[in-house]
Design a protein around this motif. Structure first.
Motif, PDB file in Angstrom:
ATOM      1  N   PRO A  33      -2.456 -12.586  10.794  1.00 35.20           N
ATOM      2  CA  PRO A  33      -1.221 -13.044  11.432  1.00 35.20           C
ATOM      3  C   PRO A  33      -0.195 -13.583  10.445  1.00 35.20           C
ATOM      4  N   ASP A  34      -0.629 -13.875   9.213  1.00 35.52           N
ATOM      5  CA  ASP A  34       0.290 -14.505   8.262  1.00 35.52           C
ATOM      6  C   ASP A  34       1.093 -13.502   7.441  1.00 35.52           C
ATOM      7  N   LEU A  35       0.931 -12.209   7.712  1.00 32.95           N
ATOM      8  CA  LEU A  35       1.568 -11.204   6.851  1.00 32.95           C
ATOM      9  C   LEU A  35       3.077 -11.422   6.746  1.00 32.95           C
ATOM     10  N   GLU A  36       3.566 -11.442   5.504  1.00 31.91           N
ATOM     11  CA  GLU A  36       4.998 -11.646   5.261  1.00 31.91           C
ATOM     12  C   GLU A  36       5.654 -10.419   4.645  1.00 31.91           C
ATOM     13  N   GLN A  37       4.897  -9.730   3.773  1.00 25.83           N
ATOM     14  CA  GLN A  37       5.468  -8.571   3.083  1.00 25.83           C
ATOM     15  C   GLN A  37       4.527  -7.380   3.209  1.00 25.83           C
ATOM     16  N   ILE A  38       5.061  -6.259   3.681  1.00 24.77           N
ATOM     17  CA  ILE A  38       4.247  -5.051   3.790  1.00 24.77           C
ATOM     18  C   ILE A  38       5.029  -3.883   3.192  1.00 24.77           C
ATOM     19  N   ASP A  39       4.391  -3.166   2.291  1.00 21.86           N
ATOM     20  CA  ASP A  39       5.022  -1.995   1.685  1.00 21.86           C
ATOM     21  C   ASP A  39       4.236  -0.755   2.090  1.00 21.86           C
ATOM     22  N   LEU A  40       4.892   0.155   2.789  1.00 18.12           N
ATOM     23  CA  LEU A  40       4.234   1.371   3.263  1.00 18.12           C
ATOM     24  C   LEU A  40       4.898   2.615   2.684  1.00 18.12           C
ATOM     25  N   MET A  76       0.832  -1.196   0.000  1.00 11.89           N
ATOM     26  CA  MET A  76       0.000   0.000   0.000  1.00 11.89           C
ATOM     27  C   MET A  76       0.868   1.249   0.000  1.00 11.89           C
ATOM     28  N   GLY A  77       1.739   1.334  -0.990  1.00 11.69           N
ATOM     29  CA  GLY A  77       2.612   2.497  -1.114  1.00 11.69           C
ATOM     30  C   GLY A  77       1.851   3.744  -1.519  1.00 11.69           C
ATOM     31  N   THR A  78       2.271   4.866  -0.984  1.00  8.67           N
ATOM     32  CA  THR A  78       1.753   6.208  -1.292  1.00  8.67           C
ATOM     33  C   THR A  78       0.233   6.330  -1.301  1.00  8.67           C
ATOM     34  N   LEU A  79      -0.410   5.703  -0.337  1.00 13.22           N
ATOM     35  CA  LEU A  79      -1.810   6.055  -0.093  1.00 13.22           C
ATOM     36  C   LEU A  79      -1.714   7.220   0.885  1.00 13.22           C
ATOM     37  N   GLU A 113       5.313   3.991  15.796  1.00 14.49           N
ATOM     38  CA  GLU A 113       4.527   3.217  16.756  1.00 14.49           C
ATOM     39  C   GLU A 113       3.897   1.979  16.100  1.00 14.49           C
ATOM     40  N   VAL A 114       3.213   2.222  14.958  1.00 15.69           N
ATOM     41  CA  VAL A 114       2.540   1.105  14.305  1.00 15.69           C
ATOM     42  C   VAL A 114       3.552   0.147  13.694  1.00 15.69           C
ATOM     43  N   CYS A 115       4.679   0.701  13.235  1.00 12.92           N
ATOM     44  CA  CYS A 115       5.701  -0.165  12.632  1.00 12.92           C
ATOM     45  C   CYS A 115       6.250  -1.142  13.674  1.00 12.92           C
ATOM     46  N   LEU A 133       9.550  -5.281   5.001  1.00 13.33           N
ATOM     47  CA  LEU A 133       8.804  -4.077   5.371  1.00 13.33           C
ATOM     48  C   LEU A 133       9.481  -2.878   4.714  1.00 13.33           C
ATOM     49  N   ASP A 134       8.745  -2.181   3.861  1.00 11.92           N
ATOM     50  CA  ASP A 134       9.314  -1.017   3.176  1.00 11.92           C
ATOM     51  C   ASP A 134       8.748   0.259   3.799  1.00 11.92           C
ATOM     52  N   VAL A 135       9.617   1.024   4.459  1.00 12.41           N
ATOM     53  CA  VAL A 135       9.174   2.283   5.069  1.00 12.41           C
ATOM     54  C   VAL A 135       9.907   3.469   4.433  1.00 12.41           C
ATOM     55  N   SER A 136      10.260   3.331   3.155  1.00  5.81           N
ATOM     56  CA  SER A 136      10.936   4.422   2.458  1.00  5.81           C
ATOM     57  C   SER A 136      10.023   5.643   2.378  1.00  5.81           C
ATOM     58  N   PHE A 137      10.604   6.809   2.519  1.00  2.00           N
ATOM     59  CA  PHE A 137       9.888   8.072   2.388  1.00  2.00           C
ATOM     60  C   PHE A 137       8.696   8.197   3.345  1.00  2.00           C
TER      61      PHE A 137
END
Lengths: 557, 304
Positions: free
Chosen positions: A482-489, A463-466, A498-500, A513-517
């Motif tokens: 609970p099964d999440l393996e890849q998250i793009d933020l 869910m990049g750049t929402l 906090e949420v990260c 986990l992508d937290v770029s920008f």
């Protein structure tokens, strides 16, 4: 003549004839397999490779460069990964993406330099085209990791004795840490095969055109094979020893009408066909030849991959849908010639499980008909489909008719809104959803709560750049999936650390986990998390400009 | 067939000869149609001389660009709205991005040479395509000289603007767009929290015009830092000096003069500036100039 693009160097040789070396940058892009940017944009798109370098020697993640859609192994590990057809058939150096670049002048190439401004080292092959349909390999090498430095990659290339203004670059970025970015490509070469000079060159007259008679490989690959797909997803096919497979992308430069013809005699019961990247010129494979091939040996086909095939037209889809009635998988990435008339035929296919329409111009009505008639659809890729004016309608159709969906790719589709996301929550088996850059979901309301409740099996969430989302919108996923393996933020300014931290703590299977920008998260925090959670690959992209000199008052007129 | 091949070779040889002689003997211009070009220079000051880093293409929160593509010369200025500083947002980032992106569109040829408002709109929407999220707002003015039509096409949002001067007279100028006093129309991308309280004008609301240019015309593109401080009459007297000027050094000198004039008047507390006059019309008693970032993009039209 555009003097910006090139300069002319002439220097004297032993004889009195001056040799003219033309230096030029790319003038146009002919085709490519994927790009990070969207169709309506100039950021991160393939056309940024044109002209002089715009960012080099800066190093970083810049929108002014050509960026491909994927990198690393993450897409191969996602639920939507494609099972390779005949992996034993791959070249020893594989590639995932390519770009065909055009230059203004035809030259005999002397050097090819590729300006890499982010994660260099992914170029694995350089081809030159002889203006007809023959491709000659100029250079091939293994991918490398060259560290965080801007790089001009200029391998020593094979001497050829024909003129070219069309190069193909192939990339293998599966080893890279993040997206590779290409700023420009420079080619220098001789305008005329001056005799004295060419003596040196043509001594090595071993330019290997790939001849049509070199068909052993093709024959080899069309051999009936029963040991394929150890992955085990297609057990029922492997059981029947009649099944045969043809995966031709590694041989894209060899495939033409006559090879298809030979193949058609040998493979009457072809089950899987991968022609991706093949037929780069209309003269090598025409749509008519392809249709004849399908008619001859398409009856048992279950899988057809036609990514970046320029011969695919509306009549090809008509033939496929008439002949291959048992089709399970159809991929049509970058088949830009297709229109409503062709897509409408696909509605007659009943057993589709995978449909890949990345960068095609399918419209909402045709797509809805296809979706309604394919109740077993498991994977759908609608990334960068710019002609779908209302993605919410599509989401509604998916939620109503395609309950078996495992992966959805909505990458850069602007008309998807929170209403559409709520419809998707009906697909309870969903394991992967990519809604990156769906700007219509910027202010999500409670749609993510609905989605997380409805799809507890989610493993990959992009869910990049929402732009408008914040911590509150992410917590439903933390608690319900609970099964999440890849998250793009990527690019979500509202997300805090906090949420990260909660994601890293609660999602035990998390690997990516992508937290770029994400501007509320500091680099120091990311470094800290990497230490505490070593199992998670935490991505943090950056831009760095070289110090600007005193240039504001000069350089301009 | 043979003759066709030979003709091809001859043509090729001729082409090659012309290229190989490129640097030494330029072809004499025979019956070449003269086409308009903009010869331009830029000058300006950031409002806060001490605190701002010098970077190409910007003066404080102002930004500018000039670029060429085939039959077009394109100039643009933008003025980032300073109020964003209170929210921790650099106002110059937005205007600079807008102008830089316009420049990229022009240099890649992806624009319509008779539709500057589309160019402005494309650049604005490109902000949403950037991984790095940019907030802020800006006024903007873009002019395109289209050589095919000898015409200048312009698009203007807010209180930046341009004037075209011919033989000492203003023959064409942009119209200022204001919501109310000292609040110009602006393109903006507000953070979600402020989205309801921020003025956002669509790029389609740009004021557009076109104007037929002649050899020697003088074009001044500037931000409100110039127009609010320098009376038009004073500007005119400077601009008139450039009528028909083709020497870039002279153009640069006048650009510097105008910028310095605006800078001096801006900090002159007793001067009844155009800004102070406008304020008085709105019932606000004010004297003196208006300290602001100043950008002067000055050009002459030369048929070459």
């Amino acid at each position: 003549m555009d003097a910006n693009r090139k300069c002319f160097n002439s220097y004297e040789t032993a004889t009195s004839d001056p040799i003219i070396v033309i230096e030029q940058f790319v003038s146009d892009v002919r085709s490519f397999s994927s790009q990070y940017g969207s169709e309506i944009s100039i950021s991160y798109t393939a056309h940024n490779i044109c002209g002089k370098p715009s960012k080099y020697p800066a190093y970083g993640d810049f929108p002014q460069t050509f960026v491909m859609r994927t990198y690393g192994k993450w897409w191969e590990e996602a639920p939507s990964r494609r099972i390779p057809i005949m992996p034993q058939n791959n070249r020893h150096i594989k590639s995932q993406d390519y770009i065909d670049v055009l230059f203004e002048f035809k030259v005999i190439p002397l050097t090819v330099s590729i300006y890499e401004t982010y994660h260099p080292g992914s170029v694995v092959r350089i081809w030159a085209n002889d203006s007809k349909e023959k491709w000659c390999l100029l250079w091939e090498g293994t991918p490398e990791i060259r560290g965080h430095v801007p790089n001009i990659f200029a391998p020593s290339i094979k001497r050829i004795n024909f003129h070219t203004n069309l190069l193909r670059l192939e990339f293998d970025h599966s080893h890279l840490d993040y997206y590779t970015e290409i700023d420009a490509v420079h080619m220098s070469g001789l305008m005329e095969p001056i005799r004295n000079c060419l003596n040196n060159l043509t001594n090595e007259n071993n330019t290997e055109y790939v001849s049509n008679s070199q068909l052993e490989n093709i024959q080899h690959i069309s051999n009936v094979s029963s040991k394929i797909n150890r992955e085990g997803n297609n057990v029922e096919i492997n059981k029947s020893n009649n099944g045969s497979f043809a995966a031709l992308p590694p041989y894209w430069y060899k495939i033409n009408a006559s090879t298809l013809n030979i193949l058609s005699f040998r493979c009457k019961y072809l089950q899987k066909l991968d022609l991706s990247w093949c037929g780069s010129f209309p003269s090598s494979i025409s749509s008519q030849i392809f249709c004849e091939f399908i008619q001859k040996c398409g009856k048992s086909l279950t899988h057809i991959r036609l990514d970046c095939c320029q011969f695919v037209c509306n009549c090809s889809l008509e033939t496929i849908s008439n002949v291959c009635t048992n089709l399970v998988e159809l991929t049509l990435q970058n088949c830009v010639e297709l229109s409503e008339r062709g897509f409408n035929h696909l509605a007659s296919l009943k057993y589709l499980e995978r449909l890949d329409l990345y960068r095609t111009v399918i419209n909402a009505t045709s797509l809805q008909e296809i979706l309604k008639s394919s109740p077993h659809l498991k994977h759908i890729n609608l990334g960068s489909c710019r002609s779908i004016s209302c993605m919410d309608d599509i989401a509604q159709t998916l939620g109503t008719y395609n309950k078996e969906l495992i992966s959805i790719d909505f990458w850069k589709t602007y008309s998807l809104t929170p209403t559409g996301i709520k419809y998707l929550s009906e697909c309870s088996l969903l394991e992967e959803i990519d809604i990156g850059w769906c700007l219509g979901v910027s202010i999500p309301g409670d749609c993510f709560l609905t989605l997380a409740m409805g799809c507890p099996r989610l493993r990959k969430l992009f869910m990049g750049t929402l732009r408008g989302i914040n911590d509150r919108d992410l917590y439903p996923f933390v608690y319900n999936c609970p099964d999440l393996e890849q998250i793009d933020l990527l690019g979500n300014r509202g997300i805090t650390s906090e949420v990260c931290i909660d994601i890293l703590k609660c999602c035990k299977r998390l690997r990516f986990l992508d937290v770029s920008f994400c501007q509320q998260i500091s680099d120091a925090e990311v470094r800290e998390w990497r230490k505490i959670f070593p199992n998670v690959d935490i991505k943090r992209s950056f831009q760095s400009e070289p110090e600007c000199s005193w240039c504001a008052f000069t350089n301009h007129y | 067939m043979q003759s066709l091949v030979w003709t091809g070779r001859l043509v090729g040889r001729a082409l090659w000869n012309s290229i190989s002689n490129f640097s030494t003997t330029p072809d004499p211009v025979v019956n070449k149609k003269l086409e308009p070009h903009i010869l331009s220079a830029v000058s300006g000051f950031p409002k806060n001389l001490n605190g701002s880093k010098l970077k190409q293409g910007k003066f404080g929160d102002d930004a500018w660009f000039s670029a060429k593509w085939k039959t077009s010369d394109v100039l643009g200025v933008a003025d980032g709205v300073g109020g964003w500083r209170d929210y921790g947002i650099d106002p110059g980032e937005f205007s600079t991005f807008l102008m830089k992106t316009c420049e990229r569109f022009v240099k890649s040829g992806k624009f319509n040479p008779s539709d500057p408002s589309k160019l402005l709109a494309s650049s604005y929407y490109e902000i949403f395509e950037n991984k790095q999220q940019i907030f802020g707002s800006s006024t903007a003015c873009v002019v395109i000289l289209n050589r095919d039509a000898n015409t200048i096409y312009s698009a203007n949002i807010g209180d930046s603007g341009f004037v075209i001067v011919r033989h000492g007279k203003v023959v064409h100028k942009s119209e200022e767009q204001q919501h109310y006093f000292n609040t110009p129309y602006q393109l903006s991308v507000p953070p979600a929290a402020q989205s309801n309280s921020v003025l956002t004008d669509s790029p389609e609301s740009a004021n557009t015009s076109n104007f037929h240019v002649e050899d020697g015309d003088v074009i001044l593109l500037a931000t409100d830092g110039v127009f609010d401080n320098v009376p038009l009459q004073l500007l005119l007297s400077e601009l008139t000096r450039l009528q028909g000027e083709r020497d870039l050094l002279q153009i640069q000198k006048v650009a510097n003069t105008i910028a310095l004039m605006a800078r001096s008047l801006a900090f002159d507390e007793s001067f009844l500036s155009p800004f102070a006059k406008a304020a008085r019309k709105h019932g606000i008693g004010a004297t003196g100039g208006k300290p602001d970032d100043i950008t002067v993009l000055l050009g002459t039209v030369a048929f070459l």
